[in-house]
Design an enzyme around this catalytic site. Sequence first.
Site, mmCIF file in Angstrom:
data_model
loop_
_atom_site.group_PDB
_atom_site.id
_atom_site.type_symbol
_atom_site.label_atom_id
_atom_site.label_comp_id
_atom_site.label_asym_id
_atom_site.label_seq_id
_atom_site.Cartn_x
_atom_site.Cartn_y
_atom_site.Cartn_z
ATOM 1 N N GLY A 1 2.149 -1.522 -8.178
ATOM 2 C CA GLY A 1 1.510 0.240 -7.914
ATOM 3 C C GLY A 1 2.608 1.512 -8.387
ATOM 4 O O GLY A 1 3.110 0.451 -9.761
ATOM 5 N N ILE A 2 2.772 1.960 -8.009
ATOM 6 C CA ILE A 2 3.546 3.362 -8.825
ATOM 7 C C ILE A 2 5.180 2.593 -8.300
ATOM 8 O O ILE A 2 5.976 3.226 -8.501
ATOM 9 C CB ILE A 2 4.053 4.352 -8.011
ATOM 10 C CG1 ILE A 2 3.863 4.419 -6.262
ATOM 11 C CG2 ILE A 2 1.874 5.392 -7.837
ATOM 12 C CD1 ILE A 2 4.039 6.052 -5.720
ATOM 13 N N GLY A 3 5.928 1.667 -7.055
ATOM 14 C CA GLY A 3 6.751 1.332 -7.188
ATOM 15 C C GLY A 3 7.446 0.354 -8.605
ATOM 16 O O GLY A 3 8.100 0.700 -9.162
ATOM 17 N N TYR B 1 -2.812 6.391 9.637
ATOM 18 C CA TYR B 1 -2.350 6.463 7.923
ATOM 19 C C TYR B 1 -2.032 8.155 7.793
ATOM 20 O O TYR B 1 -0.839 8.194 7.465
ATOM 21 C CB TYR B 1 -3.564 5.953 6.911
ATOM 22 C CG TYR B 1 -2.780 6.707 5.286
ATOM 23 C CD1 TYR B 1 -1.664 5.471 4.873
ATOM 24 C CD2 TYR B 1 -3.335 7.599 4.540
ATOM 25 C CE1 TYR B 1 -2.004 6.102 3.639
ATOM 26 C CE2 TYR B 1 -2.246 7.878 3.106
ATOM 27 C CZ TYR B 1 -1.246 6.525 2.954
ATOM 28 O OH TYR B 1 -1.029 7.453 2.159
#
Length: 302
Positions: free
Chosen positions: A27-29, A177
Site C-alpha cells: 500500500g501507501i507504505g 476504526y
Amino acid sequence: MGKSTWRPAMMPDLSGKTILVTGANSGIGLEAVKLFAGKNAEVIMACRNVEKANAAAAEVRAVVPEARLEVMALDLADLASVKSFADAVKQRFAKLDVLLNNAGLMAPPLQRTKDGFEIQFGTNHLGHFALTGQLLELLEAADAPRIVQISSLAHRGGKLMWGNLNAEKSYSRWAFYCQSKLANLIFARDLNRRLEKAGSTIHAYAAHPGYSATHLQDTVPAGGLFNIIMAQPAEMGCLPGVMAATSPDVEPGGYYGPDSRIMELRGYPAPAYARKITDNKTVAQRLWQESEQLTGVHYLND
C-alpha cells in the site's frame, strides 16, 4: 483546501537520512519507501511479516536498484515486540531523521492485541504511541527530525469512547476504526505541542491518503468494488505523508491530504480539514494519559 502546488519531483535529496516506515510492505507504505529510496535515503522497513517485507524490498530494488533498505520485524499489536524493535533500532542506528507511522488495520471483526486491546485502537494508535516514545532519543540525534502520523478521512466520523476505548462493553468495526484514526490525529497535534514545549528540535505532522486502493480494504465487504469505482492508486495516496516527511514548506502540527474539493478523496497533497476536537487540549490530555496508562510508555509530560 486549496489546490496543491507540491509534486514528488520537488522532494529534496535525502542522502544521509534514515527514515523508518511502519507497515512498509504494501500500500501507501511501500510506495513511500520507493520514493524515499529513490532520493537516496536509507529506509527501515518495519513490518509484522518479514517474508512479505523481503518480497516488498525486492520490489523496491526493481525500481531503485541502489536502494538502501533494512527490513526489521515489528508487530504493533504486541507491546513486547514494539520494545524489542525499538531496542534493536537503537543498537543498529545512530540517528533517525523521519518516523513515518503508517501501519494500520481497517474495520476487521472484533479481535484483540497480545496485550488485550481492541486491535484497531491497539495497533493504529497505541502501538504507534508506544513506538514513538521509545524512538525519541534517536530522533533527537538527527538535525531536523520529523514524525509523521497517518490518519484518515474517517477521523471525521470518530468519537473517543471513554470507558469503551478497547471494546470492553460493545464493538462496531467502523466506529472503532474511526476512533483509532481520530486518536491518530489528536496524538500527532498534541505530540507537536509537547515537543515544542520541551524545546525539542523534532516536529510532528499528520497526513491522510484520501481514498486509496490498498490492502486495508481486504477486511471490508465489497471493499474491492469501492476501490475500482472511487479510489486513487497507492502511488498517489502516499504523497501527503511523503510531503509531510520531506517538504520545507509544511507547518509543524499541520495536517495534509489530497486536494480534491470532493471530501479530499483524490489528488496531490495540500493542507487538509481537521475537526476542532483534534485541537482540544483537554481531550488530548486525557487521550495521552490513557495511552500512557495502557502502554506503560511515559514521555513528554508537563
